[in-house]
Design an enzyme around this catalytic site. Sequence first.
Site, PDB file in Angstrom:
ATOM      1  NE  ARG A 108      22.552 -90.531  -7.960  1.00 30.00           N
ATOM      2  CZ  ARG A 108      21.422 -90.735  -7.298  1.00 30.00           C
ATOM      3  NH1 ARG A 108      21.378 -90.511  -5.999  1.00 30.00           N
ATOM      4  NH2 ARG A 108      20.344 -91.150  -7.902  1.00 30.00           N
ATOM      5  CG  HIS A 135      17.412 -89.142 -11.993  1.00 29.42           C
ATOM      6  ND1 HIS A 135      18.190 -90.254 -12.255  1.00 29.42           N
ATOM      7  CD2 HIS A 135      16.913 -89.338 -10.735  1.00 29.42           C
ATOM      8  CE1 HIS A 135      18.182 -91.055 -11.193  1.00 29.42           C
ATOM      9  NE2 HIS A 135      17.404 -90.531 -10.277  1.00 29.42           N
ATOM     10  CD  GLN A 138      13.185 -91.839 -10.344  1.00 30.85           C
ATOM     11  OE1 GLN A 138      14.149 -92.078  -9.624  1.00 30.85           O
ATOM     12  NE2 GLN A 138      12.015 -92.457 -10.193  1.00 30.85           N
ATOM     13  CG  ASP A 226      12.476 -84.577  -6.897  1.00 28.54           C
ATOM     14  OD1 ASP A 226      12.617 -85.271  -5.864  1.00 28.54           O
ATOM     15  OD2 ASP A 226      13.416 -84.316  -7.667  1.00 28.54           O
ATOM     16  NE  ARG A 293      15.843 -95.360 -10.986  1.00 25.19           N
ATOM     17  CZ  ARG A 293      16.721 -94.681 -10.257  1.00 25.19           C
ATOM     18  NH1 ARG A 293      16.339 -94.042  -9.167  1.00 25.19           N
ATOM     19  NH2 ARG A 293      18.009 -94.591 -10.608  1.00 25.19           N
TER      20      ARG A 293
HETATM   21  N1   CP Z   1      15.327 -91.709  -6.960  1.00 24.64           N
HETATM   22  C1   CP Z   1      16.631 -91.904  -6.776  1.00 24.64           C
HETATM   23  O1   CP Z   1      17.462 -91.730  -7.674  1.00 24.64           O
HETATM   24  O2   CP Z   1      16.939 -92.337  -5.538  1.00 24.64           O
HETATM   25  P1   CP Z   1      18.405 -92.459  -4.896  1.00 24.64           P
HETATM   26  O3   CP Z   1      18.944 -91.066  -4.749  1.00 24.64           O
HETATM   27  O4   CP Z   1      18.177 -93.144  -3.586  1.00 24.64           O
HETATM   28  O5   CP Z   1      19.273 -93.267  -5.813  1.00 24.64           O
HETATM   29  N1  NVA Z   2      16.107 -83.922  -7.477  1.00 29.05           N
HETATM   30  C1  NVA Z   2      16.684 -84.853  -6.539  1.00 29.05           C
HETATM   31  C2  NVA Z   2      16.485 -86.248  -7.011  1.00 29.05           C
HETATM   32  C3  NVA Z   2      17.002 -87.299  -6.084  1.00 29.05           C
HETATM   33  C4  NVA Z   2      16.829 -88.675  -6.618  1.00 29.05           C
HETATM   34  C5  NVA Z   2      18.160 -84.545  -6.341  1.00 29.05           C
HETATM   35  O1  NVA Z   2      18.839 -84.260  -7.329  1.00 29.05           O
HETATM   36  O2  NVA Z   2      18.621 -84.584  -5.204  1.00 29.05           O
END
Ligand code: CP
Ligand code: NVA
Length: 307
Positions: A108, A135, A138, A226, A293
């Site tokens: 990440r 992402h 997701q 989101d 997920r």
């Molecule tokens: N949706 C998602 O990626 O959640 P987290 O940030 O908790 O991993």
């Molecule tokens: N758009 C959000 C998604 C989190 C899972 C972020 O990047 O923080």
Amino acid sequence: MTRHFLSLTDMDAGALREILGEAHRRKKARAGMPKGAADSDAPLAGHVLAMLFEKSSTRTRFSFEVGMTQLGGSSIFTSAGDMQLGRGETIEDTAQVLSRFVDGIMLRANDHNALVALAQNANVPVINGLTDYNHPCQIMADLMTLEEQGRDLKGLRLAWVGDGNNVAVSFINGAVKFGYQLVISTPTGYGPAGQMVERARAEGAHIELIADPRKACQSADVVIADTWVSMGDTDIDQRMSDLADWQVNDALMECAANDALFLHCLPAHRGEEVSASVIDGPNSVVFDEAENRLHAQKAILLWCLEK
Ligand code: CP
Ligand code: NVA
């Protein structure tokens, strides 16, 4: 060639379809089993995944860690700041070193370029656990959730409402591969960056940009929100005010199809991008989405490791 999972754009549509099929099969096959028990075939026995996080996570961390356990393997979690990476060791050297220890790496990252550099220098598969750009894991879980609800993705009308962020980008990329219709509704200045939409359209995607969220949601089969403030965004007050009219609430859901589903990758902020009545209402499938997920990523891991 090492199989990485960095962006849906790199992927063959047939391979993505197979990944979803495998995710559904494995989810069904382990119904009722304790969550830490291995799938009967334990296909990743003896394999270990490194999980590196430059940003916070709940779902991604737990789903990958439990996913590796269920596949018969194991995982090692670390926040990137605790590694020598945080003290200036290069991503290129980190990639080479980790490739000697583990069978796959999930990252990440703040910057998508770091993910690409990791993949270019690793001899093991690299999986995108979210970057500033996209992402993809997701979206695979989201599409699995829609199929589980009996929806055929081809021609399905999805309305994205709010910030044209990293998750929206993966929905754009997915439109090319899965053939759903995507309507994107954002305030001026919050649309998807660059030529992304044009490129997707040139590859056959059906994508509409409709600023008015009510018009965008008309006849939508799925409405998606989101957070208005993604990790790394600093202009919080400005975003709150600019995005205020893009809240998914009962009035907006009224514009969509009667049986329209609500998706949100979570974490959610009730009263901001979505009202409590919608996210906690009967058309919301956000917790199935969160669970998926796990199942989608197990299938991604198996594809990457050619199992
Ligand atoms: N949706 C998602 O990626 O959640 P987290 O940030 O908790 O991993
Ligand atoms: N758009 C959000 C998604 C989190 C899972 C972020 O990047 O923080």
